[in-house]
Design a protein around this motif. Structure first.
Motif, PDB file in Angstrom:
ATOM      1  N   ALA A 138       0.835  -1.199   0.000  1.00  0.00           N
ATOM      2  CA  ALA A 138       0.000   0.000   0.000  1.00  0.00           C
ATOM      3  C   ALA A 138       0.877   1.259   0.000  1.00  0.00           C
ATOM      4  O   ALA A 138       0.596   2.237  -0.700  1.00  0.00           O
ATOM      5  CB  ALA A 138      -0.913  -0.011   1.223  1.00  0.00           C
ATOM      6  N   GLY A 139       1.958   1.194   0.789  1.00  0.00           N
ATOM      7  CA  GLY A 139       2.857   2.344   0.870  1.00  0.00           C
ATOM      8  C   GLY A 139       3.503   2.657  -0.467  1.00  0.00           C
ATOM      9  O   GLY A 139       3.514   3.804  -0.915  1.00  0.00           O
ATOM     10  N   ILE A 140       4.022   1.638  -1.121  1.00  0.00           N
ATOM     11  CA  ILE A 140       4.697   1.847  -2.409  1.00  0.00           C
ATOM     12  C   ILE A 140       3.706   2.348  -3.453  1.00  0.00           C
ATOM     13  O   ILE A 140       4.016   3.221  -4.269  1.00  0.00           O
ATOM     14  CB  ILE A 140       5.383   0.542  -2.871  1.00  0.00           C
ATOM     15  N   LEU A 141       2.511   1.813  -3.389  1.00  0.00           N
ATOM     16  CA  LEU A 141       1.456   2.258  -4.298  1.00  0.00           C
ATOM     17  C   LEU A 141       1.255   3.777  -4.215  1.00  0.00           C
ATOM     18  O   LEU A 141       1.261   4.481  -5.227  1.00  0.00           O
ATOM     19  CB  LEU A 141       0.158   1.526  -3.936  1.00  0.00           C
ATOM     20  N   VAL A 142       1.123   4.252  -2.996  1.00  0.00           N
ATOM     21  CA  VAL A 142       0.880   5.681  -2.811  1.00  0.00           C
ATOM     22  C   VAL A 142       2.119   6.502  -3.170  1.00  0.00           C
ATOM     23  O   VAL A 142       2.033   7.506  -3.894  1.00  0.00           O
ATOM     24  CB  VAL A 142       0.448   5.981  -1.353  1.00  0.00           C
ATOM     25  N   VAL A 143       3.270   6.049  -2.688  1.00  0.00           N
ATOM     26  CA  VAL A 143       4.494   6.827  -2.925  1.00  0.00           C
ATOM     27  C   VAL A 143       4.788   6.945  -4.422  1.00  0.00           C
ATOM     28  O   VAL A 143       5.197   8.008  -4.899  1.00  0.00           O
ATOM     29  CB  VAL A 143       5.685   6.184  -2.168  1.00  0.00           C
ATOM     30  N   THR A 144       4.556   5.878  -5.165  1.00  0.00           N
ATOM     31  CA  THR A 144       4.778   5.934  -6.612  1.00  0.00           C
ATOM     32  C   THR A 144       3.958   7.056  -7.242  1.00  0.00           C
ATOM     33  O   THR A 144       4.464   7.861  -8.032  1.00  0.00           O
ATOM     34  CB  THR A 144       4.384   4.597  -7.273  1.00  0.00           C
ATOM     35  N   GLY A 145       2.689   7.116  -6.872  1.00  0.00           N
ATOM     36  CA  GLY A 145       1.824   8.164  -7.411  1.00  0.00           C
ATOM     37  C   GLY A 145       2.297   9.546  -6.996  1.00  0.00           C
ATOM     38  O   GLY A 145       2.350  10.465  -7.815  1.00  0.00           O
ATOM     39  N   LEU A 146       2.662   9.685  -5.725  1.00  0.00           N
ATOM     40  CA  LEU A 146       3.056  11.007  -5.229  1.00  0.00           C
ATOM     41  C   LEU A 146       4.355  11.485  -5.874  1.00  0.00           C
ATOM     42  O   LEU A 146       4.493  12.663  -6.210  1.00  0.00           O
ATOM     43  CB  LEU A 146       3.196  10.974  -3.702  1.00  0.00           C
ATOM     44  N   VAL A 147       5.297  10.553  -6.049  1.00  0.00           N
ATOM     45  CA  VAL A 147       6.558  10.938  -6.690  1.00  0.00           C
ATOM     46  C   VAL A 147       6.289  11.429  -8.111  1.00  0.00           C
ATOM     47  O   VAL A 147       6.841  12.441  -8.561  1.00  0.00           O
ATOM     48  CB  VAL A 147       7.541   9.743  -6.701  1.00  0.00           C
ATOM     49  N   ARG A 148       5.412  10.715  -8.784  1.00  0.00           N
ATOM     50  CA  ARG A 148       5.056  11.126 -10.143  1.00  0.00           C
ATOM     51  C   ARG A 148       4.492  12.552 -10.148  1.00  0.00           C
ATOM     52  O   ARG A 148       4.846  13.379 -10.982  1.00  0.00           O
ATOM     53  CB  ARG A 148       4.036  10.140 -10.688  1.00  0.00           C
ATOM     54  N   SER A 172      -1.848  10.781   5.730  1.00  0.00           N
ATOM     55  CA  SER A 172      -3.255  10.385   5.675  1.00  0.00           C
ATOM     56  C   SER A 172      -3.574   9.658   4.374  1.00  0.00           C
ATOM     57  O   SER A 172      -4.378   8.724   4.352  1.00  0.00           O
ATOM     58  CB  SER A 172      -4.155  11.628   5.795  1.00  0.00           C
ATOM     59  N   VAL A 173      -2.937  10.079   3.280  1.00  0.00           N
ATOM     60  CA  VAL A 173      -3.182   9.414   1.994  1.00  0.00           C
ATOM     61  C   VAL A 173      -2.737   7.953   2.080  1.00  0.00           C
ATOM     62  O   VAL A 173      -3.455   7.041   1.664  1.00  0.00           O
ATOM     63  CB  VAL A 173      -2.445  10.132   0.840  1.00  0.00           C
ATOM     64  N   VAL A 174      -1.542   7.745   2.664  1.00  0.00           N
ATOM     65  CA  VAL A 174      -1.037   6.381   2.802  1.00  0.00           C
ATOM     66  C   VAL A 174      -1.971   5.562   3.688  1.00  0.00           C
ATOM     67  O   VAL A 174      -2.395   4.457   3.326  1.00  0.00           O
ATOM     68  CB  VAL A 174       0.394   6.384   3.402  1.00  0.00           C
ATOM     69  N   ASP A 175      -2.307   6.130   4.832  1.00  0.00           N
ATOM     70  CA  ASP A 175      -3.112   5.391   5.811  1.00  0.00           C
ATOM     71  C   ASP A 175      -4.504   5.054   5.270  1.00  0.00           C
ATOM     72  O   ASP A 175      -4.981   3.928   5.384  1.00  0.00           O
ATOM     73  CB  ASP A 175      -3.230   6.231   7.090  1.00  0.00           C
ATOM     74  N   LEU A 176      -5.110   6.050   4.641  1.00  0.00           N
ATOM     75  CA  LEU A 176      -6.452   5.844   4.112  1.00  0.00           C
ATOM     76  C   LEU A 176      -6.433   4.808   2.983  1.00  0.00           C
ATOM     77  O   LEU A 176      -7.315   3.937   2.904  1.00  0.00           O
ATOM     78  CB  LEU A 176      -7.015   7.179   3.610  1.00  0.00           C
ATOM     79  N   SER A 177      -5.431   4.890   2.133  1.00  0.00           N
ATOM     80  CA  SER A 177      -5.335   3.920   1.034  1.00  0.00           C
ATOM     81  C   SER A 177      -5.187   2.511   1.582  1.00  0.00           C
ATOM     82  O   SER A 177      -5.794   1.552   1.088  1.00  0.00           O
ATOM     83  CB  SER A 177      -4.140   4.242   0.123  1.00  0.00           C
ATOM     84  N   ARG A 178      -4.359   2.397   2.620  1.00  0.00           N
ATOM     85  CA  ARG A 178      -4.139   1.075   3.214  1.00  0.00           C
ATOM     86  C   ARG A 178      -5.436   0.551   3.826  1.00  0.00           C
ATOM     87  O   ARG A 178      -5.758  -0.640   3.694  1.00  0.00           O
ATOM     88  CB  ARG A 178      -3.031   1.162   4.258  1.00  0.00           C
TER      89      ARG A 178
END
Ligand SMILES: Nc1ncnc2c1ncn2[C@@H]1O[C@H](COP(=O)(O)OP(=O)(O)OP(=O)(O)O)[C@@H](O)[C@H]1O
Ligand SMILES: [Mg+2]
Lengths: 337, 260
Positions: free
Chosen positions: B70-80, B215-221
């Motif tokens: 879940a973390g990598i999913l969110v971070v990938t989007g945010l980095v982009r 919050s984005v990471v936590d909510l996505s998870r």
């Protein structure tokens, strides 16, 4: 090549209810102001400051509809700044400015929909090819895709770029880029075309070619505002022009009138006269020394021919005076010293 | 300037700006879509199989692979989103004069900025969709609520993209990104993507929860595992409010920059 057959862009314009009331703009002999009549451009005490520096200093002028209007002046005179205020890219510091009757302060998107722009610096989209540059630009005006496509093809033809249709912008020569920008400026079928040094850096063929296109547009009653450093260009293309310097208008009028008004008909140039002062002469001959060149102005060539013999050991040239003489006289021949 | 700049957005115009980026990316899709996803895909393998195999205990009640996925999913989007609104936007604004050309058309500065920021957010959401396919292969998307994850990432990315864009509109040299990238990428390490926030010293925990990306990471998870509660609502609200706030600031900065 029937640009007049283009239908209007989708951002339709309603006439503004009234121009700014109470503005009296008085300008040169050519320009009558009848109340209620709308002009292509009306500037009144137009001023632009960058910080404390005044780039445009309370200037007044009117551009009639369908007219070709020139802006001349040395580097930094304020030509581009004036134009950028007209096409709403730079806010004014003070004064009034109407374009097709709309106020640049309040009706920006209406004005931008009516104006075609050729900026001094190329700003074509390098991520897109030639035809997409036109199509994507058309989207910013909400021109429907099919209509945009037709117009883009027509304009490529008009500007002689059809062969380059699918070329990347970076692969175009400077002259082709310039022509593409003119094509792009025509995509929204503008009423007013603003061209900021459209021919700078172009070879004589391309320049004359572009002049022909601009004359064609002029025949179609498009109002043209043009800045240039080529006096010949101003003389052949512009109905009227202003000469600016340091943010102020030094002269306004028809090219030939300006010549008559500011310098005598003929001029004798004498080159490489270092250190000598100009000769004293007949009352009708006016002498000016600038750098290593002497200029003698007179209403007839006969008054100047005797001088040629006095300078027999120098290169000299007797010619009709032109806009460049006016320009140099008004803006100071020796400003680079 | 008074009133909200956000209210000056014309979404039809913003969409025209969005479409311009879309068209460019469609041409470049081979370079733009796949290579940037290689690294996150490999990192899921590295974390899941490599580090995950060292971690026997469950993390916050779920297997580590799921936690970190879940973390990598969110971070990938945010980095982009960050890259798109830093270097990408700076190139268009300064070197290519794209904004100058767009602002010479009826499109206003608020719509231009909105188009750019929403484009970055869309790209983030698109990337997260592709990563989700990988997560699906690992069988770690448990709840059907997972379909909402790209929405959360898109809104969160809007906020982060807006922050990046505000910075872009304020700098005069591309080298100034060193500061921004340093701070932004550091914060990605403390937002709960790779380990739970409660492992941080208390001060950093507060800081972490103040960052909307946590919050984005936590909510996505939570969407992935289906464990929503009232805290999740609070997180959603914070993500939205902070995105609007950042958007307002970004558009004001852009307006100031473009209209001198
Ligand atoms: N963004 C800006 N910030 C500060 N000063 C500016 C800015 N743009 C223009 N100027 C200044 O305003 C003055 C007028 O510039 P402008 O570009 O209008 O001149 P110009 O007549 O178009 O000159 P050129 O023939 O060189 O194009 C110049 O002194 C210029 O340095
Ligand atoms: Mg200029």
């Amino acid at each position: 090549m029937r640009i007049s057959a283009f239908s209007n862009p989708s951002r339709k314009q309603n006439a503004p209810s009234s121009a700014v009331a109470g503005i009296k703009v008085s300008q040169g002999n050519h320009c009558e102001q009848s109340p209620g009549r709308r002009h292509a451009v009306e500037a009144h005490r137009l001023m632009k400051k960058y910080g404390t520096f005044t780039a445009v200093d309370e200037i007044d002028f009117i551009v009639e509809r369908g007219e070709s209007f020139g802006l001349l002046g040395p580097n930094g005179a304020g030509k581009s700044t004036t134009m950028r205020m007209i096409y709403c890219r730079t806010p004014l510091t003070s004064g009034h400015l109407l374009v097709e009757g709309w106020d640049v302060r309040h009706d920006q998107s209406k004005i931008k929909a009516l104006v075609g722009i050729v900026p001094q610096e190329n700003n074509l989209d390098p991520d897109l090819n030639v035809i997409d540059n036109l199509n994507v630009y058309a989207r910013y005006f909400r021109i429907p895709a099919g209509e945009a496509q037709d117009r883009a093809e027509e304009l490529l033809d008009f500007m002689g770029l059809t062969e380059k249709r699918n070329t990347w912008v970076e692969a175009l020569s400077g002259g082709m880029k310039r022509r593409l920008i003119v094509a792009r400026a025509l995509m929204n079928n503008p009423k007013v075309l603003v061209l900021d040094e459209p021919t700078t850096g172009l070879d004589p063929h391309v320049r004359h070619d572009l002049w022909d296109r601009l004359r064609e547009l002029r025949r179609r009653q498009i109002t043209i505002l043009l800045s240039t450093h080529y006096m010949e260009e101003a003389q052949t293309l512009c109905d009227r022009l202003i000469i600016m310097d340091r943010g102020k208008i030094l002269a306004l009028g028809k090219p030939l009138d300006l010549i008559e008004r500011n310098v005598s008909r003929f001029v004798l140039e004498v080159h490489e006269v270092d250190g000598r002062s100009p000769l004293s002469l007949a009352p009708k001959v006016i002498a000016e020394a600038h750098g290593a060149t002497h200029y003698y102005f007179a209403p007839s060539p006969e008054l100047l021919t005797p001088l040629i013999s006095k300078y027999s050991d120098h290169k000299s040239l007797l010619r009709p005076s032109n806009l460049e003489d006016v320009f140099l006289k008004l803006t100071g021949r020796d400003r680079l010293d | 300037m008074s009133g909200s700049t956000l209210l000056q957005i014309d979404f039809f115009d913003a969409f025209a700006v969005w479409r311009r980026n879309y068209d460019v990316n469609l041409r470049l899709w081979k370079a733009e879509v796949l290579p940037p996803l290689l690294e996150p895909a490999v990192s899921i393998l590295a974390f899941g199989w490599g580090i995950g195999s060292l971690i026997a205990a469950k993390v916050t009640g779920i297997p580590y692979l799921m936690f970190v996925g879940a973390g990598i999913l969110v971070v990938t989007g945010l980095v982009r989103a960050i890259l798109e609104c830093t270097y990408g936007a700076y190139f268009r604004m300064v070197y290519q004069s794209t904004y100058d050309a767009i602002l010479s058309t009826p499109i206003g500065v608020a719509s231009l900025g909105a188009g750019e920021i929403l484009w970055a957010a869309s790209k983030a959401a698109f990337d997260s969709l592709l990563i989700m396919v990988i997560l699906l292969l690992f069988d770690i998307l448990h709840s059907p609520m997972s379909v909402l994850i790209p929405v959360v990432i898109m809104v969160g990315a809007t906020g982060l993209a807006a922050v990046a864009f505000a910075y872009t509109a304020s700098i005069s040299s591309i080298y100034q990104y060193n500061y921004f990238i340093g701070v932004a990428f550091s914060s990605l390490w403390i937002c709960g993507a790779y380990f739970p926030v409660d492992r941080l010293p208390l001060v950093l925990q507060y800081l972490s929860w103040a960052l909307p990306i946590t919050s984005v990471v936590d909510l996505s998870r939570d969407l992935m595992t289906g464990r929503l509660d009232s805290w999740s609502m609070l997180e959603a609200a914070w993500i939205i409010v902070s995105a609007l706030l950042a958007g307002e600031i970004a558009l004001r900065r852009l307006s100031k920059r473009m209209y001198q």
